[in-house]
Design an enzyme around this catalytic site. Sequence first.
Site, short mmCIF file in Angstrom:
data_model
loop_
_atom_site.label_atom_id
_atom_site.label_comp_id
_atom_site.label_asym_id
_atom_site.label_seq_id
_atom_site.Cartn_x
_atom_site.Cartn_y
_atom_site.Cartn_z
N VAL A 1 1.12 4.14 -2.82
CA VAL A 1 0.57 5.49 -2.58
C VAL A 1 1.64 6.54 -2.89
CG1 VAL A 1 -0.30 7.06 -0.81
CG2 VAL A 1 -1.18 4.73 -0.96
N CYS B 1 0.84 -1.20 0.00
CA CYS B 1 0.00 0.00 0.00
C CYS B 1 0.87 1.25 0.00
CB CYS B 1 -0.87 0.03 1.25
SG CYS B 1 -2.09 -1.27 1.28
#
Lengths: 266, 455
Positions: free
Chosen positions: B110, B106
Amino acid sequence: MLKTRYGTDWLKVNFIGIEATKKSLRDIANYFGNQELIDQVEAVIAEEEARYAEDYAYYRSKLSGKTAGLYVGGSRSHHYQLLLKDFGVSTVLAGYEFAHRDDYEGREVIPSIKLDADGKNIETITVQPDPSQFRTYLTPEGAQRLKEAHPEIELNDYKGMIVDMEAGALIDDDMNQYETEELMRLVKPDIFFTGIKDKYVVQKGGTLCRQLHSYDYSGPYSCFQGAANFARDLAASLYTPVWGMIRVPWKSRPAILAHTVVGGED
Amino acid sequence: MLDATPKTQFKREALRINSCKTCQPVGALYAALGVHRCMPYSHGSQGCVAYHRTVLTRHYKDPMMAVSSSFTEGASVFGGKSNLTTGVKNVFDIYQPDIIAVHTTCLSEVIGDDLKAFIQDLDIPEGKYVVHSNTPSFKGSHINGYAAMMGGFINYLSQTTGQTNGKLAVFPAWSEPSDLRLLKSYLEQMGIAYTLFPDQSGVVDAPMTDHFEYFPKGGTTIEEIQGLGDCTHVLGLGEWTVPEPCAVLEKKCGTKSILLPYPIGIQNTDRLLMTLTDLTGKPVPYAIEEERGQLIDLILDQHIWTSQKSCAIFGDPDFILGVTSLVLEMGMLPKYVLTGTPGHAFPKMCQALFEAYGVEDQCQAFEFDDLFDLHQFIKNDPVDVLIGTNYGKQIARAESIPFVRAGWPVLDRYGHYLWPNIGYRGAMRFVERISGAIMDHVDAVCPDEDFDVVM
Ligand code: SF4
């Protein structure tokens, strides 16, 4: 013998099968002629039939037109035919292992039964009336009235299994393994009912086989709820999809499409 | 424990309770373990890979080696390029794998780390490889991560020489090592030359020896992955999971693919074997035919315990599609079939199965759903058996339903990874366990007079 010695009437009753259960209950109530009992029996029949009406109709639609073979003892080969008939299943083959001629043909043949070697081994008992305890519930007039009002009641009589069987159905007494296999081949019933030792022989041959000695670990099958249980089990067994998967599919295909692409995009 | 789950259901858009999936990198890590002498590499902070290794280890009870870029605040702000560069160098120096398979997390997604560019700039030792896949966990599930990592290997490694190597490539959806062993035994019994990719057998089910190895014997070799472009065809096993890697290979090398359902159940296995014959001309040997006959025999023998019984099945798409197919073959009713992995194709595939058995009015399939929902479905309309991962045990206990553990993960039992789910043998095991669970339940709750040694 009870009838001869003590005067006790007897009725052949059977609680396997919806119609058979109804008849048995009504015969009992009508024998005693007690109105309260007769009304109570009708109430029970109405209530039970209403409770299972939907099940009965559903399973009749699933089972109707199927054929069955029965090879069990102790009246079951006869009684289960009636239960099967309730759901539109016709019996094409039936037999007992240890039955006598009267079990098949009815009590009227008893005087003509010849003693065979087996029979001679069993002591013959002769029973005489016992005047000190002899008592008949129905007076002779009562018995006559019952006969007139309810000719369907077979008091102190049994007409045997054959009368309930369709023309063309086979009966085989005391089938051996060879006969069982040959008859299965000839008659090809959709379901065969027998005991555990035959069960897997029949099943290996591709025919559904359910034990009737032990309810095949299910049941109970008697009376109204039992009829629904029986039909449920039978439908579940007959409609188990693997019946259609026994054949090895790669053996029954027309030709092997060797080295051809069977999917993918060009 | 879950006694407070209410019967009344509310429509939930954003919230998942007791999810039925995990994050993409878990799948990417597992796919990478199926490559010989490969070190899975998690580009993110240590916490991610710690969890991924933990959950895999708890299922397989074997070492799950993997490394991480070990992001801290600095990398989180300025990007993880220097972490990757140092990390890859250290891993090649210290652990000496032949290949490193990087997947993102993640955090690195991001930030927007460009892994492709980072890897191009790496100084990779001669004869060694670094590949990557993008596995953002705010999308998809571990199943998407598994497929993405397969695509990553193919993208970096597979080539065409213009000459076929005469081998059949087989791409399985997420499989237990036992299933991969069974698959290989089918291929070998039929005398088919193959490349199975990935292949975690021999890695996650390694034998006890007196020394630990970072890279056990198992896994698809780098040469085999390179040679995928020269394979005659790709056989994709799992219509939900493997179309993506099949498409990547076809795009890169032009290799044609054939997709089949994951081979759990009689008919799915039949299709696998017949397709193998179609593709290679090799007949199915009697030993396999005999197993098929034994399976049919078993289903008939026990059918009274499973026929018309209802069940709920949950887990990963291809696996539970296979289980659904098998329970339908057993005459059962898969009332609820639920996966946490998002994708509209899944309910459609289930629907097609329901329709083939005429039970579409009685069965429902759900994608991107959770176990809270499943519990509520069961509360409102119960089932006779629950089949799924260990996360079903609380529901089974709360509702007193027989429970059959199947799929991934199963953290609360041992040895399951040694016994197959696929093929006729795998189906035999399912049948034995499903009927066994139902009968155990009968034994546990029936009145004394019905308690019998013969059933
Ligand atoms: S942060 Fe993302 S990648 Fe890391 S463990 Fe959590 S969901 Fe998975």
